[in-house]
Design a protein around this motif. Structure first.
Motif: not given
Length: 153
Positions: A132-153
């Motif tokens: 969980a990382v605090g940043v100064a600004v995100l694209p389009l002034d979004a408050p939150v951005e998320l990346e997800l990694e999953v394993g699958y079969q």
């Protein structure tokens, strides 16, 4: 309907349409049993429901909900790549970026909005490592951005 989508419906949720990229990238890539998303913003019907900094214009509770919304967008992108969310064997990693007011230090609590939803959806398979990382600004002034990694079969 997949078991995961049935579980989402039980929670009163549904997968959205995959959000269109706002720059030169693809929403997700799947290969060798792993699927990873690009940063997913909390779009709802193509719009950001809130903008600004968490701890200023956006409350902690709003940011937690935005993190959960970003999870749904990420899962939609993954489904587009692997075809069926029931193929997911494990949520591996979540990275949550929080556009933070200078005094705001509760980024992990914002990320809990994502982590707790993944636990509700996937049960034990939803336990994951996380940043969980605090940043100064995100694209389009979004408050939150998320990346997800999953394993699958």
């Amino acid at each position: 309907m997949s078991k995961i989508e049935t579980r989402l419906a039980e929670l009163g949720l549904a997968l959205p349409e995959v959000a269109a990229p706002v720059a030169a990238y693809v929403p997700a890539i799947a290969m060798n049993g792993r699927a990873l998303t690009s940063g997913q913003l909390p779009f709802v019907s193509g719009q950001l429901p809130a903008t600004g900094k968490v701890g200023a214009e956006v409350s902690l509770e709003q940011a937690q909900q935005l993190a959960a919304t970003s999870v749904l967008n990420a899962l939609a992108a993954i489904k587009q790549e692997i075809g069926d969310l029931d193929r997911i064997t494990r949520v591996v990693k979540v990275v949550v970026f929080v556009a933070s007011a200078p005094q705001f230090t509760q980024q992990p609590l914002v990320a809990n909005g994502a982590s707790e939803l993944l636990g509700q959806i996937f049960g034990d398979r939803g336990q994951h490592v996380r940043s969980a990382v605090g940043v100064a600004v995100l694209p389009l002034d979004a408050p939150v951005e998320l990346e997800l990694e999953v394993g699958y079969q």
